[in-house]
Write a protein that holds these residues in place. Sequence first.
Motif, short mmCIF file in Angstrom:
data_model
loop_
_atom_site.label_atom_id
_atom_site.label_comp_id
_atom_site.label_asym_id
_atom_site.label_seq_id
_atom_site.Cartn_x
_atom_site.Cartn_y
_atom_site.Cartn_z
N ALA A 22 0.82 -1.21 0.00
CA ALA A 22 0.00 0.00 0.00
C ALA A 22 0.85 1.26 0.00
N TRP A 23 2.09 1.16 -0.46
CA TRP A 23 3.03 2.26 -0.34
C TRP A 23 2.46 3.57 -0.88
N SER A 24 2.68 4.60 -0.08
CA SER A 24 2.42 5.98 -0.47
C SER A 24 3.33 6.85 0.39
N ASN A 25 3.33 8.12 0.16
CA ASN A 25 4.15 9.01 0.99
C ASN A 25 3.69 8.99 2.44
N ASP A 26 2.43 8.60 2.67
CA ASP A 26 1.89 8.55 4.02
C ASP A 26 2.00 7.17 4.66
N ASN A 27 2.34 6.16 3.88
CA ASN A 27 2.40 4.79 4.38
C ASN A 27 3.76 4.21 3.98
N VAL A 28 4.73 4.33 4.86
CA VAL A 28 6.10 3.97 4.56
C VAL A 28 6.52 2.76 5.38
N SER A 29 7.18 1.80 4.74
CA SER A 29 7.71 0.63 5.44
C SER A 29 8.78 1.07 6.43
N ASP A 30 8.77 0.48 7.61
CA ASP A 30 9.76 0.78 8.64
C ASP A 30 11.14 0.30 8.21
N LEU A 31 12.16 1.16 8.36
CA LEU A 31 13.51 0.81 7.94
C LEU A 31 14.06 -0.38 8.71
N GLY A 32 13.93 -0.37 10.03
CA GLY A 32 14.44 -1.47 10.84
C GLY A 32 13.79 -2.79 10.49
N GLU A 33 12.48 -2.78 10.30
CA GLU A 33 11.76 -3.99 9.92
C GLU A 33 12.16 -4.45 8.52
N THR A 34 12.37 -3.49 7.62
CA THR A 34 12.80 -3.85 6.26
C THR A 34 14.15 -4.54 6.30
N LEU A 35 15.10 -3.97 7.06
CA LEU A 35 16.41 -4.61 7.19
C LEU A 35 16.29 -5.98 7.82
N GLY A 36 15.40 -6.13 8.79
CA GLY A 36 15.18 -7.43 9.42
C GLY A 36 14.62 -8.45 8.44
N PHE A 37 13.72 -8.01 7.58
CA PHE A 37 13.11 -8.90 6.59
C PHE A 37 14.15 -9.34 5.56
N ILE A 38 15.00 -8.40 5.16
CA ILE A 38 16.08 -8.76 4.22
C ILE A 38 16.99 -9.79 4.87
N ASP A 39 17.35 -9.57 6.12
CA ASP A 39 18.23 -10.50 6.81
C ASP A 39 17.56 -11.86 6.98
N ASP A 40 16.28 -11.86 7.33
CA ASP A 40 15.54 -13.12 7.48
C ASP A 40 15.47 -13.87 6.16
N THR A 41 15.30 -13.14 5.07
CA THR A 41 15.26 -13.77 3.75
C THR A 41 16.62 -14.37 3.41
N ARG A 42 17.67 -13.63 3.72
CA ARG A 42 19.02 -14.14 3.47
C ARG A 42 19.27 -15.41 4.30
N GLN A 43 18.85 -15.41 5.55
CA GLN A 43 19.01 -16.60 6.38
C GLN A 43 18.19 -17.78 5.84
N ALA A 44 16.99 -17.49 5.36
CA ALA A 44 16.14 -18.55 4.79
C ALA A 44 16.80 -19.17 3.56
N SER A 45 17.56 -18.36 2.83
CA SER A 45 18.22 -18.87 1.62
C SER A 45 19.35 -19.84 1.95
N GLU A 46 19.78 -19.84 3.18
CA GLU A 46 20.88 -20.71 3.60
C GLU A 46 20.39 -22.04 4.13
N ARG A 47 19.09 -22.18 4.29
CA ARG A 47 18.53 -23.43 4.84
C ARG A 47 18.37 -24.47 3.77
#
Length: 117
Positions: free
Chosen positions: A92-117
Amino acid sequence: MPTPIHARSSIRVDADDLRHTVVSLLHSWWMPAPRCRRWLDNPFYRSYGVLTMCRMRYTLRYGVVVSKAMTARWAQAALDARWTPLIEAALAWSNDNVSDLGETLGFIDDTRQASER
């Protein structure tokens, strides 16, 4: 559910080749520091990153590439519920609805970890 692009295309790509490419991208470009971190200061790019992680996870699981919207819906149902609000914000991205930076970095890291399984 829409027909995945791979089912409509005459070009076939080996599923293992796709998975290898995803893992390679995750462990190069999508490292939070230093390569992609500066891009993630841009709210649009955060949403792009979240939806790209959904697509990468789907490709790792099924060995095919489908739309980001389709993979985001899949991720909301298949992944840990803690990622659902982040994925919803990315969709739902808009200028008023922005993804949290910390959560985004966490999701990237979680995805990277999932790729190692």
